[in-house]
Design a protein around this motif. Sequence first.
Motif, short mmCIF file in Angstrom:
data_model
loop_
_atom_site.label_atom_id
_atom_site.label_comp_id
_atom_site.label_asym_id
_atom_site.label_seq_id
_atom_site.Cartn_x
_atom_site.Cartn_y
_atom_site.Cartn_z
N ASN A 29 46.21 50.55 41.43
CA ASN A 29 46.64 51.46 40.38
C ASN A 29 47.57 52.49 40.98
O ASN A 29 47.97 52.39 42.12
N ASN A 219 38.83 55.68 43.64
CA ASN A 219 38.12 54.83 42.67
C ASN A 219 37.06 53.96 43.34
O ASN A 219 36.80 52.83 42.93
N ASN A 239 29.17 48.05 34.41
CA ASN A 239 30.41 48.82 34.27
C ASN A 239 31.46 48.27 35.23
O ASN A 239 31.73 48.87 36.27
N PRO A 240 32.05 47.13 34.91
CA PRO A 240 33.00 46.49 35.85
C PRO A 240 34.15 47.39 36.25
O PRO A 240 34.63 47.32 37.38
N LYS A 241 34.62 48.22 35.35
CA LYS A 241 35.75 49.09 35.67
C LYS A 241 35.38 50.11 36.74
O LYS A 241 36.16 50.37 37.67
N LEU A 242 34.17 50.68 36.64
CA LEU A 242 33.72 51.66 37.63
C LEU A 242 33.65 51.05 39.02
O LEU A 242 34.00 51.69 40.01
N GLU A 244 35.20 48.27 40.16
CA GLU A 244 36.26 47.27 40.38
C GLU A 244 36.67 47.17 41.84
O GLU A 244 36.99 46.09 42.34
N HIS A 245 36.67 48.29 42.55
CA HIS A 245 37.16 48.30 43.93
C HIS A 245 36.06 48.60 44.95
O HIS A 245 36.32 48.63 46.15
#
Length: 450
Positions: A29, A219, A239-242, A244-245
């Motif tokens: 990002n 992140n 919560n895949p977005k939380l 993600e990395h």
Amino acid sequence: MATGGWKNGNTSPLFYTTIFLILFFVCLNTQFNFFTFSSLKTLLISPSPASPPLPSTSHVIKKEETVEERLARARVSILEAGQARRYKMPWRFTDRSFTPTGSIYRNPYAFHQSHIEMEKSFKIWVYKEGELPIFHGGPMNNIYSSEGQIMDEIESRKSRFLAQNPDEALVFFLPVSVVSIRHYLYRSRADYDRRIIQDVVTDYIGVLSNKYPYWNRSNGADHFFVSCHDWAPDVTATNPKLYEHFIRVLCNANSSEGFRPERDVSLPEINIPFKQLGPPLVGQPPKNRSILAFFAGGNHGQVRKYLFEIWEGKDEEIQVFNYLPKTLNYSDLMGRAKFCLCPSGYEVASPRIVESISAGCVPVIVSDHYVLPFSDVLDWSKFSVHVPVEKIPEMKNILVGVGIDKYLKMQKMVMKVQRHFIIHRPSRAYDLIDMVLHSVWLRRLNVKLS
């Protein structure tokens, strides 16, 4: 049928690969970018032996150098060593008793330099928040013990990688134990609701991200946790977005269930006996190994069910037991087997892989989608055999077809790779805990914070 194949001694030539598979990344990002190692493919595949050696990079760490500048220098140094295919001056670690060599390593020169750079720069900050028994401790023995041993090592004052303050840290450790959450917070052993585990870890990250700047600035890409429990991959499902990395160090390293080798770390599963640090290092020399293949264990999961259906009690050379009779000794049989079968249980990982290596027995990986530990630096094809689950009926033909010459080479490689699957406390260079942390180091090395 087996003895004839071994007498023939058929073997295929070993192909010595030189590719150092660190990782492949894409941009994440606008807050940070991955440093891509895609150029390594071009640089490290069969470089010309006539090429002049590259000038050695200075290893003097300047006080004004930032963390990211030091990482940039480390990347260059690793690239140079791998491309030139020579060992560079090992900074102040000139008295090392071990240097990785040989075909069990994808690129021993790059691996050696990477380890040197890790010794110079790698620092871990352990968050202090949280209390026992859920935080800051895990199982030290039995099936999930690699989780507790690594947690305890990271938090001990004896770890050479422990950061004294968070600003010098390259990575941040979340000291949460999934095994402990499962043991203490679930109403019964039959309760399979993953939301309890998910809520505990998500809430913990919420506390940390509100109190400190470190999670938010990346992140979570420079944060990791360690877990050997089967449920650990489900922690991040809510919560895949939380996540993600976020770096997950997992025994349950199943690529078909969301394990991403470019981000996650495969943790060896070890069944550590009480008051010990691993399985016994026992085993007969190859000439005394009279059993072609051996396995004993519970009927857990579809893979083992299929294995028992095809081979249990069917062949004297493929000795498969649904638990071992008390008249037989497990370690003795592993030590007398040429090949040790390592089938998946309910999940892909199996402690039999480490047990096989400890016994000097060539592991036979009977598992689909399992990302093997340390496979970014180790070439498992040199010291193990992979049998896809669908080919379990062909097991004997596959193992007989290896041939005596190739088997002897593989068994020698097993003995050589043993050092990477042994736990010491405190950890020593290139042992199992050190290798796990090196895997975390590689993933952090490929994250470039802006």
